[in-house]
Design a protein around this motif. Structure first.
Motif, PDB file in Angstrom:
ATOM      1  N   LYS A  61      45.779  51.380  30.656  1.00 19.24           N
ATOM      2  CA  LYS A  61      45.368  49.893  31.482  1.00 19.24           C
ATOM      3  C   LYS A  61      46.813  49.479  32.216  1.00 19.24           C
ATOM      4  N   ILE A  62      48.126  49.965  31.397  1.00 17.86           N
ATOM      5  CA  ILE A  62      49.324  49.903  31.935  1.00 17.86           C
ATOM      6  C   ILE A  62      49.327  50.739  33.249  1.00 17.86           C
ATOM      7  N   VAL A  63      48.875  51.838  33.155  1.00 17.29           N
ATOM      8  CA  VAL A  63      48.809  52.812  34.458  1.00 17.29           C
ATOM      9  C   VAL A  63      48.177  52.380  35.558  1.00 17.29           C
ATOM     10  N   ARG A  64      46.981  51.846  35.264  1.00 13.42           N
ATOM     11  CA  ARG A  64      46.157  51.352  36.403  1.00 13.42           C
ATOM     12  C   ARG A  64      46.496  50.033  36.959  1.00 13.42           C
ATOM     13  N   ASP A  65      47.188  49.214  36.191  1.00 13.24           N
ATOM     14  CA  ASP A  65      47.729  47.864  36.608  1.00 13.24           C
ATOM     15  C   ASP A  65      48.860  48.022  37.480  1.00 13.24           C
ATOM     16  N   LEU A 279      27.499  48.567  34.003  1.00 15.00           N
ATOM     17  CA  LEU A 279      29.132  48.302  34.652  1.00 15.00           C
ATOM     18  C   LEU A 279      29.938  49.378  35.215  1.00 15.00           C
ATOM     19  N   ILE A 280      29.775  50.717  34.586  1.00 17.09           N
ATOM     20  CA  ILE A 280      30.140  51.747  35.280  1.00 17.09           C
ATOM     21  C   ILE A 280      29.957  52.056  36.519  1.00 17.09           C
ATOM     22  N   ASN A 281      28.367  51.928  36.733  1.00 18.40           N
ATOM     23  CA  ASN A 281      27.851  52.178  38.171  1.00 18.40           C
ATOM     24  C   ASN A 281      28.449  51.072  39.193  1.00 18.40           C
ATOM     25  N   ASP A 307      37.242  47.308  35.176  1.00 22.29           N
ATOM     26  CA  ASP A 307      37.994  48.173  34.466  1.00 22.29           C
ATOM     27  C   ASP A 307      38.433  47.622  33.087  1.00 22.29           C
ATOM     28  N   SER A 308      39.014  46.455  33.189  1.00 29.16           N
ATOM     29  CA  SER A 308      39.529  45.571  32.178  1.00 29.16           C
ATOM     30  C   SER A 308      38.525  45.698  30.971  1.00 29.16           C
ATOM     31  N   LEU A 309      37.272  45.156  31.355  1.00 31.52           N
ATOM     32  CA  LEU A 309      36.147  44.988  30.583  1.00 31.52           C
ATOM     33  C   LEU A 309      35.740  46.280  29.975  1.00 31.52           C
ATOM     34  N   LEU A 310      35.567  47.382  30.687  1.00 33.11           N
ATOM     35  CA  LEU A 310      35.260  48.636  30.169  1.00 33.11           C
ATOM     36  C   LEU A 310      36.300  49.218  29.263  1.00 33.11           C
ATOM     37  N   ASP A 311      37.543  48.704  29.271  1.00 34.04           N
ATOM     38  CA  ASP A 311      38.654  49.541  28.590  1.00 34.04           C
ATOM     39  C   ASP A 311      38.234  48.729  27.262  1.00 34.04           C
TER      40      ASP A 311
END
Length: 348
Positions: A61-65, A279-281, A307-311
């Motif tokens: 998550k940190i990487v993406r954010d 959600l992924i789609n 992304d945050s929800l999927l994590d």
């Protein structure tokens, strides 16, 4: 490297190098790491984030954010070949960042800009891995975080980055699957040699989804649109192709509903599985065609929230917490921009 595992102490999550190494000044990079968003504090993992599986998720998550931190650095390090780029990345982190293990039972996960600020004092293997992953995202290189254990008594102790070679399939880098060592590169900046892997007792890999500005995540890595679609072509699919898959995510749930009385747990699991796939789609389509959210959501913000929800999705408590937070944000933004709830995706 200064020797085998015998010259490395093993404490907590990190493999402890045998001593401080000499690092360069790093002045040439001071104007390239983006510190404009730096708060100057470190998040401390504890309680519900103390497990190393959660640590990997938090690192991702940190990487993406915080990708803004390393955009200019990654461009400068990009080589002519995959191996040259990886060697450049490894040398950059190894030579510019001192190693210092975290205090026992406290994991400090820094964003890359904070790691650069703290580089002389030293950072742990997890922070080094975050910097490497951030660079690899900008360079479009598929990779995974790998955590490893070296004895049964001490459990998980170390984390670093692995990158599949062109002959390997990234989908094989999942969980505890055994992978031929010749099929991947190792970026471990705690040891003193590029592409060296300390022999381990067991490992666990978390694939990082690489996100391109012009298309899909590289491959629906954690069960995205379809693994076959990802493996078949490196180019993004059309919006029409992806939209054709919508509606099928809940086929299993519909099949169950026609069986009469069924245990509620089975129904709930089928629903959650279908919802996660949906959600992924949705995330993949929005990244391919951001205009689809026009008038309802900022595309980049919407994708980040997905992304945050999927994590958090596979942890019920964390999933509910994230959903509640996103619903509050939607209510607040709806009142500010006058959409009258049209963008209430996360409240549905």
């Amino acid at each position: 490297m200064r020797g085998s595992l015998g010259s490395l102490g093993i404490v907590g999550l990190g493999l402890v190098a045998s001593g401080k190494r000499k690092i360069v000044s790093g002045r040439e990079w001071e104007g390239l790491y983006n510190t404009s968003k730096l708060l100057g504090t470190n998040p401390y993992l504890g309680n519900d984030l103390s497990d190393t599986y959660d640590t990997l998720n938090f690192m991702a998550k940190i990487v993406r954010d915080t990708l803004i931190d390393t955009a200019k650095v990654a461009t400068k390090l990009k080589g002519k070949t995959l191996e040259e780029t990886l060697r450049n990345d490894w040398n950059h982190v190894y030579n510019n960042f001192q190693y210092e293990k975290d205090a026992i039972n406290i994991e400090q996960i820094r964003r890359p800009a904070k790691s650069f600020v703290d580089r002389k004092k030293g950072i742990d293997c997890d922070c080094m891995s975050v910097v490497l992953s951030s660079l690899l995202h900008h360079q479009g290189i598929t990779h995974a975080f790998r955590k490893t254990a070296y004895t049964e008594e001490t459990g998980w102790q170390h984390v670093y980055v692995v990158v599949p070679k062109p002959s390997a399939n990234i989908l094989d880098f999942s969980g505890s699957k055994t992978i031929d060592r010749s099929k991947y590169y190792v970026l471990d900046c705690v040891v003193d040699k590029f592409n060296y892997e300390v022999p381990y007792l067991k490992k666990y890999d978390k694939i990082m989804r690489i996100q391109y500005l012009n298309g899909l995540d590289v491959a629906a890595l954690n069960g995205g649109v379809t693994a076959s679609l990802a493996a078949a072509t490196p180019r993004p699919s059309s919006t029409d192709t992806l939209l054709a898959g919508f509606g099928g995510e809940f086929d299993a749930l519909h099949a169950i509903s026609g069986l009469g009385a069924v245990d509620s747990t089975i129904v709930e699991n089928a629903f959650l599985k279908g919802l996660k796939q949906h959600l992924i789609n949705t995330r993949s389509i929005v990244r391919l065609n951001p205009a689809l959210t026009s008038g309802l959501y900022n595309p980049t913000l919407f994708a980040q929230r997905l992304d945050s929800l999927l994590d958090a999705f596979d942890n019920p408590a964390q999933r509910n917490t994230v959903l509640g937070h996103l619903a509050v944000l939607e209510d607040r933004e709806s009142g500010l921009n006058g959409t009258n709830g049209l963008g209430a995706f996360f409240k549905k």
